[in-house]
Design an enzyme around this catalytic site. Structure first.
Site, PDB file in Angstrom:
ATOM      1  N   HIS A   1      31.080  35.678  47.902  1.00  0.00           N
ATOM      2  CA  HIS A   1      29.980  36.636  47.960  1.00  0.00           C
ATOM      3  C   HIS A   1      28.864  36.150  48.883  1.00  0.00           C
ATOM      4  O   HIS A   1      27.855  35.630  48.423  1.00  0.00           O
ATOM      5  CB  HIS A   1      29.472  36.868  46.516  1.00  0.00           C
ATOM      6  CG  HIS A   1      28.272  37.731  46.407  1.00  0.00           C
ATOM      7  ND1 HIS A   1      28.035  38.815  47.225  1.00  0.00           N
ATOM      8  CD2 HIS A   1      27.206  37.688  45.556  1.00  0.00           C
ATOM      9  CE1 HIS A   1      26.895  39.380  46.870  1.00  0.00           C
ATOM     10  NE2 HIS A   1      26.369  38.714  45.880  1.00  0.00           N
TER      11      HIS A   1
ATOM     12  N   CYS B   1      25.536  45.487  42.033  1.00  0.00           N
ATOM     13  CA  CYS B   1      24.322  45.123  41.317  1.00  0.00           C
ATOM     14  C   CYS B   1      23.530  44.165  42.203  1.00  0.00           C
ATOM     15  O   CYS B   1      24.109  43.493  43.061  1.00  0.00           O
ATOM     16  CB  CYS B   1      24.652  44.442  39.993  1.00  0.00           C
ATOM     17  SG  CYS B   1      25.680  42.968  40.195  1.00  0.00           S
TER      18      CYS B   1
ATOM     19  N   CYS C   1      21.805  41.675  47.004  1.00  0.00           N
ATOM     20  CA  CYS C   1      23.268  41.713  47.116  1.00  0.00           C
ATOM     21  C   CYS C   1      23.788  43.055  47.623  1.00  0.00           C
ATOM     22  O   CYS C   1      24.955  43.168  47.986  1.00  0.00           O
ATOM     23  CB  CYS C   1      23.909  41.365  45.779  1.00  0.00           C
ATOM     24  SG  CYS C   1      23.477  39.689  45.290  1.00  0.00           S
TER      25      CYS C   1
HETATM   26  C1  LIG Z   1      28.663  28.835  39.212  1.00  0.00           C
HETATM   27  C2  LIG Z   1      28.224  27.795  40.228  1.00  0.00           C
HETATM   28  C3  LIG Z   1      26.976  27.070  39.746  1.00  0.00           C
HETATM   29  C4  LIG Z   1      29.382  26.807  40.410  1.00  0.00           C
HETATM   30  O1  LIG Z   1      29.125  25.956  41.461  1.00  0.00           O
HETATM   31  P1  LIG Z   1      29.984  24.616  41.699  1.00  0.00           P
HETATM   32  O2  LIG Z   1      29.824  23.734  40.532  1.00  0.00           O
HETATM   33  O3  LIG Z   1      29.636  24.157  43.044  1.00  0.00           O
HETATM   34  O4  LIG Z   1      31.454  25.204  41.701  1.00  0.00           O
HETATM   35  P2  LIG Z   1      32.792  24.506  42.130  1.00  0.00           P
HETATM   36  O5  LIG Z   1      33.460  25.374  43.104  1.00  0.00           O
HETATM   37  O6  LIG Z   1      32.542  23.079  42.523  1.00  0.00           O
HETATM   38  O7  LIG Z   1      33.622  24.566  40.809  1.00  0.00           O
HETATM   39  C5  LIG Z   1      33.415  23.677  39.729  1.00  0.00           C
HETATM   40  C6  LIG Z   1      34.772  23.248  39.193  1.00  0.00           C
HETATM   41  O8  LIG Z   1      35.443  24.414  38.736  1.00  0.00           O
HETATM   42  C7  LIG Z   1      36.723  24.488  39.313  1.00  0.00           C
HETATM   43  N1  LIG Z   1      37.077  25.895  39.495  1.00  0.00           N
HETATM   44  C8  LIG Z   1      36.312  26.853  40.038  1.00  0.00           C
HETATM   45  N2  LIG Z   1      36.962  28.014  40.067  1.00  0.00           N
HETATM   46  C9  LIG Z   1      38.170  27.797  39.505  1.00  0.00           C
HETATM   47  C10 LIG Z   1      39.294  28.618  39.261  1.00  0.00           C
HETATM   48  N3  LIG Z   1      39.305  29.903  39.592  1.00  0.00           N
HETATM   49  N4  LIG Z   1      40.363  28.052  38.684  1.00  0.00           N
HETATM   50  C11 LIG Z   1      40.373  26.748  38.355  1.00  0.00           C
HETATM   51  N5  LIG Z   1      39.331  25.922  38.574  1.00  0.00           N
HETATM   52  C12 LIG Z   1      38.244  26.441  39.143  1.00  0.00           C
HETATM   53  C13 LIG Z   1      36.569  23.751  40.613  1.00  0.00           C
HETATM   54  O9  LIG Z   1      37.808  23.257  41.066  1.00  0.00           O
HETATM   55  C14 LIG Z   1      35.654  22.635  40.257  1.00  0.00           C
HETATM   56  O10 LIG Z   1      36.397  21.618  39.642  1.00  0.00           O
HETATM   57  P3  LIG Z   1      36.100  20.078  39.963  1.00  0.00           P
HETATM   58  O11 LIG Z   1      34.693  19.864  39.475  1.00  0.00           O
HETATM   59  O12 LIG Z   1      37.149  19.389  39.194  1.00  0.00           O
HETATM   60  O13 LIG Z   1      36.226  19.957  41.440  1.00  0.00           O
HETATM   61  C15 LIG Z   1      27.906  28.472  41.591  1.00  0.00           C
HETATM   62  O14 LIG Z   1      29.074  28.988  42.147  1.00  0.00           O
HETATM   63  C16 LIG Z   1      26.887  29.563  41.429  1.00  0.00           C
HETATM   64  O15 LIG Z   1      25.685  29.301  41.379  1.00  0.00           O
HETATM   65  N6  LIG Z   1      27.344  30.830  41.347  1.00  0.00           N
HETATM   66  C17 LIG Z   1      26.525  31.947  41.028  1.00  0.00           C
HETATM   67  C18 LIG Z   1      26.088  32.610  42.245  1.00  0.00           C
HETATM   68  C19 LIG Z   1      25.158  33.744  41.907  1.00  0.00           C
HETATM   69  O16 LIG Z   1      24.230  33.625  41.151  1.00  0.00           O
HETATM   70  N7  LIG Z   1      25.422  34.839  42.475  1.00  0.00           N
HETATM   71  C20 LIG Z   1      24.548  35.929  42.294  1.00  0.00           C
HETATM   72  C21 LIG Z   1      25.328  37.096  42.258  1.00  0.00           C
HETATM   73  S1  LIG Z   1      24.275  38.505  42.430  1.00  0.00           S
END
Ligand SMILES: CC(C)(COP(=O)(O)OP(=O)(O)OC[C@H]1O[C@@H](n2cnc3c(N)ncnc32)[C@H](O)[C@@H]1OP(=O)(O)O)[C@@H](O)C(=O)NCCC(=O)NCCS
Length: 434
Positions: free
Chosen positions: A390, A420, A97
């Site tokens: 990201h 990080c 990252c």
């Molecule tokens: C967390 C994670 C698994 C979620 O993936 P996802 O399920 O595809 O996420 P979505 O965007 O579909 O969101 C899921 C639900 O939350 C809701 N939601 C997400 N953010 C929201 C917000 N800020 N406010 C309101 N609702 C929100 C979405 O609308 C969705 O609702 P629905 O199911 O009714 O459509 C994925 O984003 C992930 O793996 N993130 C981590 C990434 C990571 O590891 N990064 C490393 C960093 S070093």
């Protein structure tokens, strides 16, 4: 280098320009573009907008964390697929990252040393185009089939396979040594540091509110290019599509935890989402910028990388790297006009901030005192990775550009950046405006 680490006269690394694509949720507007396409679109536009003649460039340092199927050396592709002259040397960097932080500090080093004078540094990522791997059994069978001499032999090889051998394996955001995903590791950090769900959601809310306000006020105009959306090109992507202007604490509070469904606190709302996008900077020796009549956005003052055991608090790298970057700049946290911390997860940001201020942690590092508390009014003032998204390799360059432009708006002088990264890595930079 001088005794205090400052570069020779004229060789200070200036950031003279920067640009990014909109950051969009994986599987949406950029789903038909590869990381190399996005990167090339961006580099071409950056060079064109900069007004700097292509012949002035002498290096490209670029990164991509999730590899493309067809491209192995993204750095060089950013020359071969753009208007840059073919004799611009290029290479690829990977620090997970923190990849485009690495690209920028490599560029700065080369400029300080006098090896390069005008460098493009950045990163590009497509989570929509992540390679899906075949299982080992299927891969081996396919190799055997290609070597088989008769049809009967081929059929025999295929009959050995079971349905599960055909299950594709997507790249996992997993730490190979611990077997834990980033989200699971962040969940452990939230527990160990006592970071509540409510605190995480409040931080995520603020990230969205600030990013939305920044877009509204036009603060991102000029740093985000427009991208016509293939295959029909009847639509133009001009804004980040993850930022939610209308999100509420109630909506965030209602989301279900994803990584520990029972006792967990991390949700799709307080984690950074899977994102497509690219970001890049032009770094130049101060003397060259002056000669070309360019006004730099700011300069690289210092940087530091650090690492901790991934089985400890995986995403706590910033707390290790930032004090060293400040030492190397000869500055303290209180001297910073802005602090920009990559938001992998709200739990990770809040954990790092806690360690910044912790006496016990300072002792562990063998430092006389903690870095201190970050003033919330100076932290991620235009939102961060939770709201903006990201695209792994692009985030660092996005942060440098966004921070330098904000520093200028405020008439500030110094900013601290931290990221990080996988493997327990941490990256930190101190930027200065003048
Ligand atoms: C967390 C994670 C698994 C979620 O993936 P996802 O399920 O595809 O996420 P979505 O965007 O579909 O969101 C899921 C639900 O939350 C809701 N939601 C997400 N953010 C929201 C917000 N800020 N406010 C309101 N609702 C929100 C979405 O609308 C969705 O609702 P629905 O199911 O009714 O459509 C994925 O984003 C992930 O793996 N993130 C981590 C990434 C990571 O590891 N990064 C490393 C960093 S070093």
């Amino acid at each position: 280098m001088g005794m205090n680490g400052s570069p020779p006269p004229g060789r200070r690394a200036a950031v003279v320009a920067g640009l990014r694509t909109p950051f969009v949720k994986a599987g949406t507007d950029f789903k038909n573009l590869g990381a190399e396409d996005l990167g090339a679109l961006l580099v071409n536009e950056l060079v064109a907008r900069s007004g700097i003649a292509p012949k002035e460039f002498d290096a490209v340092v670029f990164g991509q964390v999730i590899p493309s199927k067809t491209v192995t050396l993204i750095g060089r592709e950013m020359v071969l697929r753009t208007q840059l002259p073919r004799d611009v040397q290029a290479y690829t960097v990977d620090r997970a990252c923190a990849t485009s932080i690495q690209a920028a500090t490599d560029a700065a080093d080369q400029i300080n040393l006098g090896h390069s004078s005008c460098v493009i540094a950045g990163g590009t990522e497509s989570l929509s185009d992540a390679p899906i791997f075949a299982t080992r059994t299927l891969a081996q069978a396919l190799v055997e089939v290609s070597r088989a001499k008769t049809m009967a032999e081929r059929i025999k090889i295929f009959t050995r396979l079971r349905p599960r051998d055909f299950t594709p394996e997507p790249p996992a955001l997993k730490e190979p040594t611990t077997g834990l995903t980033m989200g699971e590791s962040a969940e452990i950090m939230a527990q160990k540091n006592g970071i509540s769900r409510a605190a995480q959601d409040a931080f995520a809310y603020q990230s969205h509110a600030r990013a939305a306000a920044a877009w509204e006020a036009g603060r991102f105009d000029g740093e985000v290019m427009h991208v016509p959306v293939p295959p029909r090109y009847d639509k133009v992507s001009s804004r980040d599509n993850i930022v939610r202007k209308d999100t509420t604490l109630e909506a965030l509070g209602a989301l279900r935890p994803v990584f520990d469904r029972r006792y967990g606190t991390i949700t799709a709302g307080n984690a950074s989402p899977l994102t497509d996008g690219a970001a890049a900077l032009i770094l130049m020796a101060e003397e060259k910028a002056k000669a070309l009549g360019l006004k730099p956005l700011g300069y690289v003052k210092s940087y530091a990388y650090a690492a901790l055991d991934p089985s400890d608090q995986l995403l706590q790298g910033p707390a290790y790297a930032a004090p060293v970057a400040l030492d190397r700049a000869g500055l303290q946290l209180k001297d910073m006009d802005l602090v920009d911390m990559h938001e992998a997860f709200a739990a990770q940001v809040l954990s790092n901030l806690q360690f910044f201020a912790s006496k016990a942690f300072a002792e562990k590092l063998g430092r006389p005192r903690p870095m201190g508390e970050v003033d919330p009014a100076k932290l991620n003032v235009n939102g961060g990775s939770i709201a903006l998204g990201h695209p792994f390799a692009a985030t660092g360059a996005r942060m440098i550009l966004q921070t330098l432009r904000e520093l200028d708006r405020r008439g500030g002088q110094h900013a601290l950046l931290t990221v990080c990264a996988a493997g327990g890595l941490g990256a930190s930079m101190v930027l200065e405006r003048q």
